[in-house]
Design a protein around this motif. Structure first.
Motif, PDB file in Angstrom:
ATOM      1  N   GLU A  30       0.824  -1.215   0.000  1.00 39.51           N
ATOM      2  CA  GLU A  30       0.000   0.000   0.000  1.00 39.51           C
ATOM      3  C   GLU A  30       0.859   1.266   0.000  1.00 39.51           C
ATOM      4  OE1 GLU A  30      -3.215   0.231  -0.363  1.00 39.51           O
ATOM      5  OE2 GLU A  30      -3.682  -1.903  -0.261  1.00 39.51           O
ATOM      6  N   ASN A  34       1.151   4.127  -2.909  1.00 40.84           N
ATOM      7  CA  ASN A  34       0.918   5.555  -2.678  1.00 40.84           C
ATOM      8  C   ASN A  34       2.069   6.393  -3.220  1.00 40.84           C
ATOM      9  OD1 ASN A  34      -1.539   5.205  -1.477  1.00 40.84           O
ATOM     10  ND2 ASN A  34      -0.786   5.414   0.625  1.00 40.84           N
ATOM     11  N   LYS A  80      -8.128  10.564  -4.814  1.00 40.71           N
ATOM     12  CA  LYS A  80      -8.128   9.921  -6.122  1.00 40.71           C
ATOM     13  C   LYS A  80      -9.496   9.716  -6.746  1.00 40.71           C
ATOM     14  CE  LYS A  80      -3.805   8.220  -4.547  1.00 40.71           C
ATOM     15  NZ  LYS A  80      -3.114   7.175  -3.820  1.00 40.71           N
ATOM     16  N   ALA A  99      -6.076   2.877   3.189  1.00 41.89           N
ATOM     17  CA  ALA A  99      -4.850   2.177   3.544  1.00 41.89           C
ATOM     18  C   ALA A  99      -4.143   2.861   4.707  1.00 41.89           C
ATOM     19  CB  ALA A  99      -3.928   2.085   2.339  1.00 41.89           C
TER      20      ALA A  99
HETATM   21 MG    MG Z   1      -3.218   4.103  -1.228  1.00 41.89          MG
END
Ligand code: MG
Ligand code: ADP
Length: 645
Positions: A30, A34, A80, A99
């Motif tokens: 995760e 990112n 996002k 996350a």
């Molecule tokens: Mg993420």
């Protein structure tokens, strides 16, 4: 400028909030995603204690401002998407906005970040989801997230973590995938301060393959390219001699995401169909690029399988690209090392590996010409008749029984017959006779076999011996495998180092970062067995000694590699199954190290093999129950020739 907003409840709920944080590797995944979403070109991951103690991910991406940093760690905060509708055309890797929050809830998390336009960075510390402190700090541009003491406040989950080395290996595997998925980004992984992986980030896929699999594997690769309508295929595929023992060498990137697709797997199988033996799998790193709306992105985090708008189009594009790449670069292999062997399932007996150009003896010098003259080897399944079998329509094969591994092997007698000093016709023994009984009544003494007369090798695969009133047929591979297995097991059980045989010239073998981590934690396993191994450079091992097994040549590299692959599975195993995994590992090591069908053996090697086989408690079957020795009583021959009726 602030870009993050909280998803509305409905959107948040529409996205199955599955468990994001399952183990250290999922945290690394995760965090690295990112970093990639933030446009980083350099990402450095450092872990200690298998990641459980600490994991830090440092990137040179866009960073966050203070407001964003603060809410980034709360539930369903994402920059996002805004609504569920956006899910269809997602270009970024993360989108669930959960996350960071999930990770922060089960660890002690420190986030430090700076955007290029701000003079100062910002840092915050969260423990178990609670903000501990925050403030301005000096910081390079980009983001560093440090996760410490994973699951410290959730003992139930902590309990499910595996050994440090297993968790570290899982992280290394994730990083290997990132390296292949994003050759334009430079990745680095340090495990307990030791660099285990470093990719150049020069946007060259072959360099990425090199970083993960080493020079030799990269050397087998040929470029692949093709297109079909809106779809383009690119990447690399190894020539057949670079095939591996399982599918783990098949990587598929769909719009830069690692994903599985049955259509692509089928295309790979088809393209290599006539080029690989059974049990060998193509090595491919393929990219498919196509408009995102033609791919069914599965929003469930665990599901990796992808569906295309038209599987048949994808199949055909991949198939043709592979076939033309392989045809163009076909040729006589220059060098034939043993590629990584297949871990066999514990339940099905594995086919007998046959000698192939890809399985030259490990002792051969690296420049040795490939054995191109080796016959196109076929693998034979247990129970499948070999081409040597004499079909006798007059003798009906016995019905298969629980221990019917012998049926069809020798239709004349239809069943295994213990090698015993008995003149009784074999056919009078029931086929389902328990193995233990066979052992008791028929211990074969070394002296017995030495009284036999070695007739020689048949098809470079079986050893024929005239012994008392019978013809013994011994499968050289199965026999050697059985001998090696027993010796390895004895060495491990004795817990004292067996006699070793030093190699005059140490052998080198290339390993992947994940394999290296497994090796570091399992050194003792190998030295207990008599394999003295030493790390060499960042991605190689030196084999300095072998267990002194016997005089017959053994393939040490294949044995070590199969053990490394098997031991990786220990991390997925419950403690009570570890013994059986170890046992299976020993068996597979024996299988890989043993002489193969089609290996020519010198008379002295044959003698030695028989001398080693005879004293075994059960020389008749291999550890998976395939026969090692079958016999044909003279009487059966005489019946066949109608000398007796
Ligand atoms: Mg993420
Ligand atoms: P998601 O990635 O699904 O949006 P995350 O919880 O992983 O959710 O991250 C939340 C938000 O934090 C991201 O949308 C992003 O804006 C910001 N963020 C997280 N990590 C980074 C990073 N390394 N660099 C810049 N922004 C980041």
């Amino acid at each position: 400028m602030s870009q993050i907003h909280i998803l509305d409840q409905q959107t948040a709920n529409s996205i199955a909030a599955g468990e994001v944080v399952e183990r250290p590797a999922s945290v690394v995944k995760e965090l690295v995603e990112n970093s990639l979403d933030a446009g980083a070109t350099t990402i450095s991951v450092e872990i200690t204690g298998g990641g459980i103690l600490s994991m830090s991910v440092n990137d040179n991406g866009a960073g966050m401002d203070e407001t964003d940093a603060r809410i980034a760690c709360s539930r369903h905060a994402t920059s996002k998407i805004r609504t569920i509708g956006d899910l269809d055309a997602i270009g970024t890797l993360g989108f669930r906005g959960e996350a960071l929050a999930s990770i922060a809830a089960v660890s002690k998390l420190t986030l430090r970040t700076r955007q290029p336009e701000s003079a100062m960075g910002f840092e915050l510390r969260i423990a178990g989801g609670e903000m501990i402190e925050s403030g301005s700090v000096g910081s390079p541009v980009g983001t560093t997230i440090l996760v410490e003491q994973l699951f410290y406040n959730t003992p139930a989950r902590f309990k499910f973590l595996k050994k440090d080395s297993s968790e570290a290996a899982a992280i290394a595997e994730i990083m290997e995938r990132f390296v292949l998925a994003r050759p334009d980004v430079s990745f680095r992984l340090l495990n307990n301060k030791q660099e285990v992986l470093h990719s150049p980030g020069n946007n060259d896929l072959l360099s990425a393959i090199y970083a993960v699999y080493g020079r030799q594997q990269a050397g087998y690769c040929v470029p692949v390219s093709g297109s079909n309508g809106p779809l383009t295929v690119s990447g690399y595929a190894a020539r057949p001699e670079g095939a591996r023992g399982n599918r783990s060498g098949q990587t598929l990137l769909v719009n830069s995401r690692i994903i599985r697709s049955s259509a692509v797997t089928a295309a790979i199988n088809e393209a290599y169909k006539t080029r690989l033996m059974k049990g060998r799998f193509a090595f491919t790193v393929l990219r498919l690029d196509l408009p995102p709306e033609l791919v069914d992105v599965n929003v469930h985090p665990q599901k990796l399988e992808v569906r295309f708008w038209k599987d048949q189009e994808v199949f055909s594009a991949v198939y043709h690209a592979l076939v033309s790449a392989l045809n163009e670069h076909a040729g006589v292999p220059e060098f034939a090392p043993d590629a990584s062997p297949a871990p066999k399932s514990a339940t099905t007996p594995a086919p007998i590996p046959a000698q192939s150009p890809a399985q030259a003896p490990a002792q051969a010098p690296p420049q040795a010409p490939a054995q191109v003259s080796a016959p196109a080897a076929q693998t034979r399944k247990p129970g499948e008749s070999g081409n040597y079998t004499l079909k006798d329509s007059t003798v009906a094969p016995e019905p298969a029984t629980g221990s019917s591994i012998f049926s069809d092997q020798w239709p004349v007698t239809s069943k295994p017959v213990p090698i015993a000093a008995t003149e009784e016709p074999a056919a009078s023994k029931p086929v389902a006779e328990p193995v233990t009984e066979i052992q008791h009544q028929s211990l074969l003494k070394a002296a017995d076999l030495s009284q036999g007369r070695i007739i020689g090798q048949l098809f470079s695969t079986y050893i024929l011996v005239e012994w008392q009133n019978e013809l013994l047929m011994i499968d050289q591979h199965a026999a050697h495998e059985k001998i090696l297995y027993e010796k390895l097991r004895a060495a491990l059980q004795a817990r004292k180092k067996p006699a070793v045989q030093l190699l005059l010239v140490p052998q080198t073998m290339t390993i992947t970062p994940a394999e290296k981590i497994i090796f570091e934690s399992e050194k003792e396993f190998f030295s207990d067995l008599g394999f003295e191994l030493e790390p060499f450079g960042s991605n190689s091992l030196l084999i300095r000694s072998l267990p002194e097994l016997d005089s017959t040549k053994i393939n040490a590299e294949a044995a070590v590699r199969t053990a490394l692959q098997n031991l990786q599975n220990v991390r997925r195993a419950a403690p009570e199954t570890i013994d059986s995994i170890i046992d299976e590992t020993l068996y597979q090591m024996a299988c890989k190290a043993a002489v193969k069908a089609h290996d020519k053996l010198a008379p002295a090697e044959i003698e030695r093999l028989l001398a080693d086989l005879a004293p075994l408690e059960n020389p008749y079957t291999c550890p998976h129950g395939r026969p090692v020795i079958i016999r044909m009583p003279r009487l059966e021959l005489e019946k066949k020739f109608k000398r007796v009726l």
